[in-house]
Design a protein around this motif. Structure first.
Motif, mmCIF file in Angstrom:
data_model
loop_
_atom_site.group_PDB
_atom_site.id
_atom_site.type_symbol
_atom_site.label_atom_id
_atom_site.label_comp_id
_atom_site.label_asym_id
_atom_site.label_seq_id
_atom_site.Cartn_x
_atom_site.Cartn_y
_atom_site.Cartn_z
ATOM 1 N N ALA A 8 46.279 42.992 45.871
ATOM 2 C CA ALA A 8 47.284 41.961 46.139
ATOM 3 C C ALA A 8 47.125 41.468 47.569
ATOM 4 C CB ALA A 8 48.686 42.514 45.938
ATOM 5 N N ILE A 9 47.208 40.165 47.732
ATOM 6 C CA ILE A 9 47.168 39.542 49.052
ATOM 7 C C ILE A 9 48.519 38.861 49.244
ATOM 8 C CG2 ILE A 9 46.018 37.908 50.564
ATOM 9 C CD1 ILE A 9 43.560 38.127 48.668
ATOM 10 N N PHE A 10 49.215 39.213 50.319
ATOM 11 C CA PHE A 10 50.552 38.674 50.581
ATOM 12 C C PHE A 10 50.587 38.096 51.989
ATOM 13 C CE2 PHE A 10 55.294 39.994 51.086
ATOM 14 C CZ PHE A 10 55.701 38.679 50.908
ATOM 15 N N ASP A 11 50.778 36.792 52.057
ATOM 16 C CA ASP A 11 50.815 36.071 53.333
ATOM 17 C C ASP A 11 51.670 34.835 53.146
ATOM 18 O OD1 ASP A 11 49.789 34.025 55.402
ATOM 19 O OD2 ASP A 11 48.779 35.854 56.034
ATOM 20 N N PHE A 32 38.093 44.264 41.536
ATOM 21 C CA PHE A 32 39.538 44.096 41.507
ATOM 22 C C PHE A 32 39.921 42.813 40.808
ATOM 23 C CE2 PHE A 32 39.471 46.741 45.431
ATOM 24 C CZ PHE A 32 40.452 47.657 45.095
ATOM 25 N N GLU A 33 41.081 42.843 40.208
ATOM 26 C CA GLU A 33 41.759 41.619 39.810
ATOM 27 C C GLU A 33 42.594 41.245 41.026
ATOM 28 O OE1 GLU A 33 44.736 40.054 36.287
ATOM 29 O OE2 GLU A 33 43.938 42.085 36.209
ATOM 30 N N ILE A 34 42.474 40.021 41.502
ATOM 31 C CA ILE A 34 43.143 39.631 42.739
ATOM 32 C C ILE A 34 44.404 38.831 42.424
ATOM 33 C CG2 ILE A 34 42.927 38.374 44.920
ATOM 34 C CD1 ILE A 34 39.883 38.852 44.735
ATOM 35 N N TYR A 35 45.526 39.298 42.980
ATOM 36 C CA TYR A 35 46.804 38.593 42.877
ATOM 37 C C TYR A 35 47.145 38.083 44.276
ATOM 38 C CZ TYR A 35 47.890 40.870 38.351
ATOM 39 O OH TYR A 35 47.900 41.301 37.048
ATOM 40 N N ASP A 41 59.985 37.319 46.935
ATOM 41 C CA ASP A 41 60.609 37.721 45.667
ATOM 42 C C ASP A 41 59.565 37.947 44.573
ATOM 43 O OD1 ASP A 41 63.143 37.624 46.783
ATOM 44 O OD2 ASP A 41 63.477 35.539 46.182
ATOM 45 N N ARG A 42 58.586 37.077 44.514
ATOM 46 C CA ARG A 42 57.537 37.228 43.489
ATOM 47 C C ARG A 42 56.694 38.471 43.752
ATOM 48 N NH1 ARG A 42 55.898 30.954 42.784
ATOM 49 N NH2 ARG A 42 57.688 30.418 41.514
ATOM 50 N N PHE A 43 56.412 38.734 45.023
ATOM 51 C CA PHE A 43 55.643 39.931 45.361
ATOM 52 C C PHE A 43 56.389 41.186 44.916
ATOM 53 C CE2 PHE A 43 55.134 43.425 48.441
ATOM 54 C CZ PHE A 43 53.850 43.811 48.083
ATOM 55 N N CYS A 54 45.658 48.149 46.083
ATOM 56 C CA CYS A 54 45.451 47.823 47.486
ATOM 57 C C CYS A 54 46.221 46.552 47.826
ATOM 58 C CB CYS A 54 43.958 47.631 47.744
ATOM 59 S SG CYS A 54 43.558 47.295 49.470
ATOM 60 N N LEU A 55 46.903 46.568 48.956
ATOM 61 C CA LEU A 55 47.661 45.411 49.431
ATOM 62 C C LEU A 55 47.111 44.971 50.773
ATOM 63 C CD1 LEU A 55 50.090 43.428 49.476
ATOM 64 C CD2 LEU A 55 51.421 45.291 50.531
ATOM 65 N N LEU A 56 46.741 43.699 50.850
ATOM 66 C CA LEU A 56 46.411 43.067 52.123
ATOM 67 C C LEU A 56 47.624 42.227 52.482
ATOM 68 C CD1 LEU A 56 42.823 41.707 51.302
ATOM 69 C CD2 LEU A 56 43.464 43.950 52.158
#
Length: 113
Positions: A8-11, A32-35, A41-43, A54-56
Motif C-alpha cells: 500500500a502506498i499512502f500519500d 505485490f499487488e499495489i494499492y 478514510d479509504r486507507f 508493506c506500507l509506504l
C-alpha cells in the motif's frame, strides 16, 4: 493461483502516488499487488478488510495509529527526519527513494531488520 501480497502506498499527493506506483510496478518487478491511497478514510477502511504486507507512507499523512495496524513492514518517506528513530519502521529521505526502497525490499525479503 496464489494471492499476491499487498503493498500500500499512502500519500496526500495523488500525482506522486501514481508515479511511484508506476515506478514500483514497472521498474522494480516486485511480487505485490499495489494499492494506492490519498484519502485517510479509504486507507483505514481497506486495512480492516485486507492484509497489507508493506506500507509506504509519506510523513505528511503518517499518524501514530498506523503503528497499531497489523502491517508487518512500514516505510515512512521522511522529509524532516523526525520519524527516523521509530522502532520496526524504516524511515527514508524522499530524495533517496529508489536506493532505499531497494534496500528495504531486500530486508523484507530476507526477514532481517
Amino acid at each position: 493461483m496464489l494471492n499476491k501480497k499487498i503493498l500500500a502506498i499512502f500519500d496526500g499527493e495523488e500525482s506522486y502516488v501514481y508515479r511511484l506506483m508506476d515506478f514500483i510496478g514497472e521498474k522494480m518487478n516486485l511480487p505485490f499487488e499495489i494499492y494506492v491511497f490519498t484519502n485517510e478514510d479509504r486507507f483505514y477502511s481497506c486495512t480492516k478488510i485486507k492484509d497489507i504486507e508493506c506500507l509506504l507512507v509519506s510523513e505528511s499523512v503518517y499518524k501514530k495509529d498506523v503503528e497499531t495496524l497489523q502491517i508487518p513492514h512500514i516505510i515512512i518517506f521522511s522529509e524532516s527526519g523526525k520519524n527516523l528513530n521509530k522502532p520496526c519502521i524504516i524511515s527514508i529521505n524522499i530524495n533517496q527513494v529508489k536506493t532505499s526502497f531497494t534496500k528495504s525490499w531486500n530486508i523484507i525479503q530476507t526477514g532481517q531488520t
